[in-house]
Design an enzyme around this catalytic site. Structure first.
Site, PDB file in Angstrom:
ATOM      1  N   SER A   1       0.830  -1.204   0.000  1.00 53.72           N
ATOM      2  CA  SER A   1       0.000   0.000   0.000  1.00 53.72           C
ATOM      3  C   SER A   1       0.861   1.247   0.000  1.00 53.72           C
ATOM      4  CB  SER A   1      -0.917   0.032   1.227  1.00 53.72           C
ATOM      5  OG  SER A   1      -1.630   1.252   1.270  1.00 53.72           O
TER       6      SER A   1
ATOM      7  N   THR B   1       7.457   2.521   3.840  1.00 48.01           N
ATOM      8  CA  THR B   1       8.397   1.880   2.916  1.00 48.01           C
ATOM      9  C   THR B   1       7.857   1.890   1.495  1.00 48.01           C
ATOM     10  OG1 THR B   1       9.159   0.462   4.718  1.00 48.01           O
ATOM     11  CG2 THR B   1       9.770  -0.194   2.500  1.00 48.01           C
ATOM     12  N   CYS B   2       6.574   1.663   1.336  1.00 52.40           N
ATOM     13  CA  CYS B   2       5.969   1.677  -0.005  1.00 52.40           C
ATOM     14  C   CYS B   2       6.091   3.061  -0.626  1.00 52.40           C
ATOM     15  CB  CYS B   2       4.503   1.248   0.062  1.00 52.40           C
ATOM     16  SG  CYS B   2       4.255  -0.400   0.756  1.00 52.40           S
ATOM     17  N   ALA B   3       5.796   4.081   0.147  1.00 50.69           N
ATOM     18  CA  ALA B   3       5.904   5.457  -0.336  1.00 50.69           C
ATOM     19  C   ALA B   3       7.351   5.773  -0.712  1.00 50.69           C
ATOM     20  CB  ALA B   3       5.393   6.426   0.725  1.00 50.69           C
TER      21      ALA B   3
END
Length: 165
Positions: free
Chosen positions: A54, A59-61
């Protein structure tokens, strides 16, 4: 199935990533304008598939920001950032962050991408979301590199993915 962890707690995926030197499985994903995008829409380009649970997690961002920076200087290469987030959430994030060099795609409608690529999380609190992975595809549509990040909260190996181009 791959064995991964979420903050040290064991999880599994529904399968394994595609093998290198094989054709990348086709996909049907949803773009920000709600149009459908297939692998063939990107034919003739090298692709980095940056796959994650997501965009609303740290971490995804970070992975989207990192690939956005690196993608600006890549020739004949598209970075596809793929999650099960709604296209509206992906668009909101990109707008707020000034992300313009990656293509955000959503697997929210069916989850088939995660199943066909063997990266859907099969159990635990993130069940049905995508595990953190990188898949690099060459201009002919062949997989040249894959990375299944073993700990969901860790970042992928950006340099290895870029080297595989």
């Amino acid at each position: 199935m791959a064995k991964i962890t979420l903050q040290g707690n064991p999880l599994e995926t529904v399968g394994n990533l595609p093998n290198t030197n094989t054709k990348a499985p086709d996909f049907n994903l949803i773009a920000g304008d709600l149009s459908e995008k297939k692998l063939s829409d990107f034919s003739g380009n090298k692709l980095i598939l940056n796959i994650f649970p997501s965009v609303d997690t740290g971490t995804c961002a970070t992975s989207v920001r990192e690939f956005n920076k690196k993608a600006a200087s890549l020739e004949n290469t598209k970075v596809l950032c793929i999650s099960r987030d709604l296209p509206f959430a992906q668009g909101r994030f990109c707008g707020a962050e000034g992300i313009e060099n990656v293509v955000m795609l959503s697997d929210f409608a069916t989850g088939d991408f995660g199943k066909h690529y063997g990266l859907e999380i099969a159990n635990g609190p993130l069940k049905s979301l995508h595990s953190r992975c990188i898949v690099v595809v060459n201009e002919e549509g062949n997989v040249t590199y894959t990375e299944q990040v073993s700990e969901v909260v860790d970042e992928p190996n950006y340099d290895a993915a870029l080297k595989a181009l």
